[in-house]
Design an enzyme around this catalytic site. Sequence first.
Site, PDB file in Angstrom:
ATOM      1  N   ASP A   1       0.845  -1.200   0.000  1.00 58.70           N
ATOM      2  CA  ASP A   1       0.000   0.000   0.000  1.00 58.70           C
ATOM      3  C   ASP A   1       0.879   1.250   0.000  1.00 58.70           C
ATOM      4  O   ASP A   1       1.899   1.280  -0.681  1.00 58.70           O
ATOM      5  CB  ASP A   1      -0.922  -0.023   1.231  1.00 58.70           C
ATOM      6  CG  ASP A   1      -2.252   0.654   0.980  1.00 58.70           C
ATOM      7  OD1 ASP A   1      -2.288   1.903   0.892  1.00 58.70           O
ATOM      8  OD2 ASP A   1      -3.271  -0.046   0.871  1.00 58.70           O
TER       9      ASP A   1
ATOM     10  N   HIS B   1      -3.382   5.705   3.869  1.00 55.58           N
ATOM     11  CA  HIS B   1      -4.189   4.560   3.456  1.00 55.58           C
ATOM     12  C   HIS B   1      -3.648   3.234   3.987  1.00 55.58           C
ATOM     13  O   HIS B   1      -4.408   2.397   4.495  1.00 55.58           O
ATOM     14  CB  HIS B   1      -4.261   4.536   1.929  1.00 55.58           C
ATOM     15  CG  HIS B   1      -5.307   3.628   1.371  1.00 55.58           C
ATOM     16  ND1 HIS B   1      -5.006   2.397   0.844  1.00 55.58           N
ATOM     17  CD2 HIS B   1      -6.652   3.777   1.242  1.00 55.58           C
ATOM     18  CE1 HIS B   1      -6.123   1.819   0.407  1.00 55.58           C
ATOM     19  NE2 HIS B   1      -7.133   2.645   0.626  1.00 55.58           N
TER      20      HIS B   1
ATOM     21  N   SER C   1     -11.620  -0.727   0.518  1.00 57.52           N
ATOM     22  CA  SER C   1     -10.253  -0.757   1.057  1.00 57.52           C
ATOM     23  C   SER C   1     -10.231  -1.182   2.512  1.00 57.52           C
ATOM     24  O   SER C   1      -9.270  -1.820   2.962  1.00 57.52           O
ATOM     25  CB  SER C   1      -9.609   0.625   0.938  1.00 57.52           C
ATOM     26  OG  SER C   1      -9.267   0.921  -0.389  1.00 57.52           O
TER      27      SER C   1
END
Length: 277
Positions: free
Chosen positions: A52, A91, A235
């Site tokens: 990520d 994220h 996600s």
Amino acid sequence: MTTAQHPAPALTWGLRGRGPADVPVAADGPPDPPEQGLLGSTGRGIRVCVVDSGVERDHPMVGPVDRSWRVFKDADGVHVEETEEGDLCGHGTACAGIIRRTAPDCEISSVRVLGDRFSGSGDVLLEGIRWAVRQRFDVVNLSLSTTHDRFVDELRRLADEAYFQGTVIVAAAHNTRVESFPWRFSSVISVGSHQEDDPDLHLYNPEPPVEFFAPGQKVQVAWLGGTSIRSSGNSYATPFIAGLCARILSSSPRLTPFQLKNALYLSAANVRVHGSR
């Protein structure tokens, strides 16, 4: 700096001159009932890799990060190197925090393939996945995808390589009705989100290709600077399933990817096994 090496996996085309005794397999059965394996284990001994934007070290919702790498591209090609730098956009930290909450004793590592403002390239993504697979992590969380067809064949090869060696890739479906990859492959565990209030509920989708639904709406997630926010998307459903995989494997570490899918299937809240009470 380390440039990843990619040894070709050995292939076996047939069994000649040998019998069952020559190819013994030590195996674990699925948790019986599956819920005990999910609820009774903590992920201890299982290596999970978050591919990520990086993971912020020592975030209170994440805890220790075992090792971190970054993938970068220059004039000489695409490379992987170990790094102390954390997350560039939040994220990856959000995903790692959900994994930690779900499987508190698993070992989390990070491969950074995204930069500021979620910037990235298909070549870097491919190398990050390849690196994670060939490091033989038990579970790879992939809360991102690509829509570019030119990467499909190589992504499929990597997904198959992971599947056959026992590395489980848990991949987020696109948040809109867009076909992207690698979640679209049957060799990975694909995840979308549901809007139920139960933060520990997962469901099986009777109409794949998205196979499982997990909490992904207005989820409280870890963010940069030791903070947290509420956010929505597939996600954040994906690392929940990745964490469940770590918990199941913690109690039955020799499960194959197809056995692991079956355990997730049998333990989904909407699955009713014929003949059971």
